[in-house]
Design a protein around this motif. Structure first.
Motif, PDB file in Angstrom:
ATOM      1  N   GLU A  60       5.963  35.789  26.920  1.00  0.00           N
ATOM      2  CA  GLU A  60       7.306  35.649  26.334  1.00  0.00           C
ATOM      3  C   GLU A  60       8.275  36.259  27.648  1.00  0.00           C
ATOM      4  N   ARG A  61       7.750  36.795  28.621  1.00  0.00           N
ATOM      5  CA  ARG A  61       8.560  37.257  29.673  1.00  0.00           C
ATOM      6  C   ARG A  61       8.211  36.782  31.186  1.00  0.00           C
ATOM      7  N   GLU A  62       9.181  36.616  31.920  1.00  0.00           N
ATOM      8  CA  GLU A  62       9.028  35.899  33.255  1.00  0.00           C
ATOM      9  C   GLU A  62       8.335  36.798  34.269  1.00  0.00           C
ATOM     10  N   ASP A  63       8.470  38.342  34.003  1.00  0.00           N
ATOM     11  CA  ASP A  63       7.651  39.048  34.852  1.00  0.00           C
ATOM     12  C   ASP A  63       6.280  39.838  34.234  1.00  0.00           C
ATOM     13  N   VAL A  64       5.630  38.790  33.318  1.00  0.00           N
ATOM     14  CA  VAL A  64       4.343  39.051  32.645  1.00  0.00           C
ATOM     15  C   VAL A  64       3.273  39.052  33.752  1.00  0.00           C
ATOM     16  N   GLU A  65       3.340  38.166  34.844  1.00  0.00           N
ATOM     17  CA  GLU A  65       2.245  38.144  35.589  1.00  0.00           C
ATOM     18  C   GLU A  65       2.043  39.338  36.463  1.00  0.00           C
ATOM     19  N   GLU A  66       3.140  40.062  36.912  1.00  0.00           N
ATOM     20  CA  GLU A  66       2.941  41.518  37.586  1.00  0.00           C
ATOM     21  C   GLU A  66       2.206  42.549  36.495  1.00  0.00           C
ATOM     22  N   GLU A  67       2.947  42.521  35.392  1.00  0.00           N
ATOM     23  CA  GLU A  67       2.331  43.585  34.347  1.00  0.00           C
ATOM     24  C   GLU A  67       0.813  43.186  33.982  1.00  0.00           C
ATOM     25  N   GLU A  68       0.398  41.952  34.099  1.00  0.00           N
ATOM     26  CA  GLU A  68      -1.108  41.526  33.756  1.00  0.00           C
ATOM     27  C   GLU A  68      -1.858  41.771  34.861  1.00  0.00           C
ATOM     28  N   SER A  69      -1.364  41.630  35.969  1.00  0.00           N
ATOM     29  CA  SER A  69      -2.011  41.956  37.342  1.00  0.00           C
ATOM     30  C   SER A  69      -2.477  43.231  37.503  1.00  0.00           C
ATOM     31  N   PHE A  70      -1.316  44.173  36.936  1.00  0.00           N
ATOM     32  CA  PHE A  70      -1.560  45.767  37.147  1.00  0.00           C
ATOM     33  C   PHE A  70      -2.561  46.183  36.250  1.00  0.00           C
ATOM     34  N   VAL A  71      -2.401  45.785  34.859  1.00  0.00           N
ATOM     35  CA  VAL A  71      -3.421  46.129  34.029  1.00  0.00           C
ATOM     36  C   VAL A  71      -4.926  45.510  34.406  1.00  0.00           C
ATOM     37  N   LYS A  72      -4.946  44.382  34.878  1.00  0.00           N
ATOM     38  CA  LYS A  72      -6.354  43.859  35.327  1.00  0.00           C
ATOM     39  C   LYS A  72      -6.863  44.936  36.365  1.00  0.00           C
ATOM     40  N   ASN A  73      -6.202  45.075  37.523  1.00  0.00           N
ATOM     41  CA  ASN A  73      -6.498  45.606  38.723  1.00  0.00           C
ATOM     42  C   ASN A  73      -6.978  47.200  38.500  1.00  0.00           C
ATOM     43  N   ILE A  74      -6.169  47.944  37.531  1.00  0.00           N
ATOM     44  CA  ILE A  74      -6.619  49.267  37.375  1.00  0.00           C
ATOM     45  C   ILE A  74      -7.869  49.477  36.505  1.00  0.00           C
ATOM     46  N   CYS A  75      -8.012  48.462  35.648  1.00  0.00           N
ATOM     47  CA  CYS A  75      -9.283  48.486  34.719  1.00  0.00           C
ATOM     48  C   CYS A  75     -10.235  48.107  35.705  1.00  0.00           C
ATOM     49  N   ARG A  76     -10.198  47.163  36.623  1.00  0.00           N
ATOM     50  CA  ARG A  76     -11.420  46.804  37.389  1.00  0.00           C
ATOM     51  C   ARG A  76     -11.830  47.987  38.472  1.00  0.00           C
ATOM     52  N   LYS A  77     -10.768  48.567  38.980  1.00  0.00           N
ATOM     53  CA  LYS A  77     -10.902  49.578  39.773  1.00  0.00           C
ATOM     54  C   LYS A  77     -11.460  50.885  39.295  1.00  0.00           C
ATOM     55  N   ASN A  78     -11.238  51.024  37.888  1.00  0.00           N
ATOM     56  CA  ASN A  78     -11.856  52.222  37.463  1.00  0.00           C
ATOM     57  C   ASN A  78     -13.102  51.918  36.647  1.00  0.00           C
ATOM     58  N   GLY A  79     -13.467  50.710  36.534  1.00  0.00           N
ATOM     59  CA  GLY A  79     -14.959  50.246  35.740  1.00  0.00           C
ATOM     60  C   GLY A  79     -14.556  50.244  34.121  1.00  0.00           C
ATOM     61  N   ILE A  80     -13.319  50.037  33.965  1.00  0.00           N
ATOM     62  CA  ILE A  80     -13.087  49.985  32.422  1.00  0.00           C
ATOM     63  C   ILE A  80     -12.981  48.524  31.986  1.00  0.00           C
ATOM     64  N   TYR A 183       2.905  52.904  37.474  1.00  0.00           N
ATOM     65  CA  TYR A 183       2.826  52.202  36.276  1.00  0.00           C
ATOM     66  C   TYR A 183       3.937  51.113  36.461  1.00  0.00           C
ATOM     67  N   VAL A 184       3.934  50.133  35.509  1.00  0.00           N
ATOM     68  CA  VAL A 184       4.862  49.193  35.350  1.00  0.00           C
ATOM     69  C   VAL A 184       6.017  49.192  34.285  1.00  0.00           C
ATOM     70  N   GLU A 185       6.891  48.601  34.667  1.00  0.00           N
ATOM     71  CA  GLU A 185       8.263  48.588  33.597  1.00  0.00           C
ATOM     72  C   GLU A 185       8.683  47.435  33.130  1.00  0.00           C
ATOM     73  N   ASP A 186       8.550  47.234  31.830  1.00  0.00           N
ATOM     74  CA  ASP A 186       9.009  46.152  31.285  1.00  0.00           C
ATOM     75  C   ASP A 186      10.547  46.070  31.324  1.00  0.00           C
ATOM     76  N   LYS A 187      10.760  44.944  31.916  1.00  0.00           N
ATOM     77  CA  LYS A 187      12.357  44.709  32.310  1.00  0.00           C
ATOM     78  C   LYS A 187      13.196  44.409  30.921  1.00  0.00           C
ATOM     79  N   THR A 188      12.507  44.104  29.829  1.00  0.00           N
ATOM     80  CA  THR A 188      13.194  43.534  28.686  1.00  0.00           C
ATOM     81  C   THR A 188      13.374  44.886  28.116  1.00  0.00           C
ATOM     82  N   ASN A 189      12.879  46.144  28.541  1.00  0.00           N
ATOM     83  CA  ASN A 189      13.423  47.343  28.095  1.00  0.00           C
ATOM     84  C   ASN A 189      14.784  47.658  28.363  1.00  0.00           C
ATOM     85  N   PHE A 190      15.325  47.201  29.100  1.00  0.00           N
ATOM     86  CA  PHE A 190      16.713  47.458  29.703  1.00  0.00           C
ATOM     87  C   PHE A 190      17.964  46.580  28.986  1.00  0.00           C
ATOM     88  N   ASP A 191      17.565  45.684  28.191  1.00  0.00           N
ATOM     89  CA  ASP A 191      18.310  44.514  27.563  1.00  0.00           C
ATOM     90  C   ASP A 191      18.694  44.957  26.480  1.00  0.00           C
TER      91      ASP A 191
END
Length: 454
Positions: A60-80, A183-191
């Motif tokens: 539902e958000r245009e910036d979701v790819e950045e958030e998803e990439s962050f989540v996947k990378n930090i989990c992969r990096k830490n073996g989670i 961390y990442v910031e959800d831009k819709t939090n400022f709407d």
């Protein structure tokens, strides 16, 4: 980090120990869940805590790819391990009627519950903080939600745990910046068209600057309201004996004769308080329940918004969510666990043949040879059973006709069978002529409880 020790201390005070435990973290990559992610890394090292993350991409958000990439990378990096779901949250009329925020919250909870059960986690962690509680209070104030709306989030709610409820949002952000944790910031939090964001960016700063202790001034108020709510719950659910609920809060049962002892105004208050413990309720639902309660019809089934109302003689059941109210067709029973099967409560347990034991009305008994596994199913064409104190077998359809059971109830009636497929019991109507109990010789046997509740 001192913050992690403070979180551990807060959890310990609330009865949560993380030594050798399994935790499922609802992770978005935002400040709150990112602090929890790093806290759980700390617990993994110090307390042998195992954890996985859950991430929901609702597209539902245009910036979701950045958030998803962050989540996947930090989990992969830490073996989670990351439990990932990609869905269209507002893909149905039912979800659109709830609104995006609530639809997403309910869908996320459903996924979390499924993973929690399948993987046998001990807790589900969410990143709610104290500021979130204050924001929710004002949102509920606007919705006229009464006493329930004034109560704060609970630190521990069954297996859901909110470890950051003692911290304010700005404190969490400050900790992350000081420790240089990304961390990442959800831009819709400022709407500010969104009510929560308007409260967050306009009202909360005003409270922080106007009140001596800022939003923490609400702490004592929340504690007092929680005590009042707890007291009311004891009165409504225990002392009055009008309402009952299942363990999961999927439905509420109302004793009709008992609640009709109260006038219309008091009934409204009691119904609101009982239902709002588990559901979001509104005036239309309560008014509809009031109508059904005083209706002269003995059996009523109707839908009111997201809710289903079932009246059967002296009981009225209110339940929610279409998927959970479809007719159940098959279910394996667990020992000593009462379940709701369509309109019936059923429980099977093994009991000992103690001195002066006597059979109880409304319960059915079978010897231990009757089976190792037991199942509930619905009636199928051609089903037959041997009837207690009757020669030969009889079709279930003929039993229904003889007993004048209405068609809608026949389709919901639980049929108890064993692993061999032998029919042992037809609802609370008839017991088969198989596996009788010998009170003189049997040391133990199975007791089956069946009660119609709607």
């Amino acid at each position: 980090m001192e913050t992690f020790r403070n979180i551990l201390s807060f959890l310990n005070k609330n009865g949560i120990k993380l030594d050798n435990k399994k935790v499922l973290l609802s992770f978005s990559g935002g400040p709150d869940s990112t602090l929890l992610f790093n806290f759980l890394l700390f617990c993994r090292e110090k307390l042998n805590t195992y954890f996985e993350c859950f991430y929901l991409n609702h597209n539902e958000r245009e910036d979701v790819e950045e958030e998803e990439s962050f989540v996947k990378n930090i989990c992969r990096k830490n073996g989670i391990f990351l439990n990932y779901k990609n869905v269209e949250v507002l893909s149905s009329k039912e979800r659109k009627s709830l609104g995006f925020e609530r639809a997403g919250r309910e869908l996320r909870k459903r996924f979390l519950e499924t993973i929690f059960k399948e993987k046998n986690f001990d807790y589900i962690f969410t990143g709610h903080n104290f500021t979130d509680s204050v924001e929710t209070f004002f949102i509920n104030l606007q919705r006229n939600m009464g006493l329930r709306g004034a109560t704060p989030m609970k630190t521990v709610d069954k297996h859901y745990v909110r470890p950051l409820l003692f911290l304010k949002k700005d404190e969490i952000v400050g900790i992350l910046r000081e420790e240089k944790i990304e961390y990442v910031e959800d831009k819709t939090n400022f709407d500010r068209k969104i009510v929560r964001n308007k409260i967050r960016h306009e009202l909360i700063p005003s409270l922080e600057s106007s009140l001596k202790d800022g939003v923490l001034s609400f702490k004592t108020f929340f504690e007092n309201i929680s005590e009042i709510e707890e007291g009311f719950d004891q009165i409504v659910f225990e002392k009055l004996e009008i309402f009952r609920s299942d363990a999961k809060g999927l439905y509420i049962l109302i004793d009709i004769p008992k609640i009709l002892d109260y006038n219309k105004k008091l009934r409204k208050i009691l119904i609101y308080f009982a239902l709002s413990k588990y559901f979001y309720v509104n005036k239309n639902l309560i008014d509809e329940i009031q109508k059904v309660l005083i209706s002269k019809k003995k059996n009523v089934e109707k839908k009111c918004g997201d809710f289903f109302i079932f009246k059967s003689y002296s009981n009225l059941r209110i339940s929610k969510n279409f998927e959970e109210n479809e007719r159940i067709k098959y279910l394996e029973l667990e020992m000593n666990k009462r379940v709701l099967f369509n309109c019936f409560e059923v429980e099977i347990k093994k009991v000992e043949n103690e001195k002066d034991f006597s059979f109880e009305d409304g319960k059915f008994y079978f010897n231990v040879e009757s089976g190792k596994r037991f199942f509930l199913k619905t009636f199928e064409k051609g089903d037959r059973m041997t009837i207690f104190k009757m020669d030969g077998s009889k079709r279930l359809s003929k039993i229904f006709i003889d007993l004048k059971i209405e068609k809608s109830l026949r389709e919901k009636m639980p049929v108890l069978v064993n692993e061999k497929g032998e029919i042992l019991l037809l609802g609370n109507l008839k017991r088969s002529d198989l596996y009788h109990v010998d009170l003189e010789n049997d040391k133990e046997f199975f007791e089956v409880y069946v009660k119609r509740v709607c």
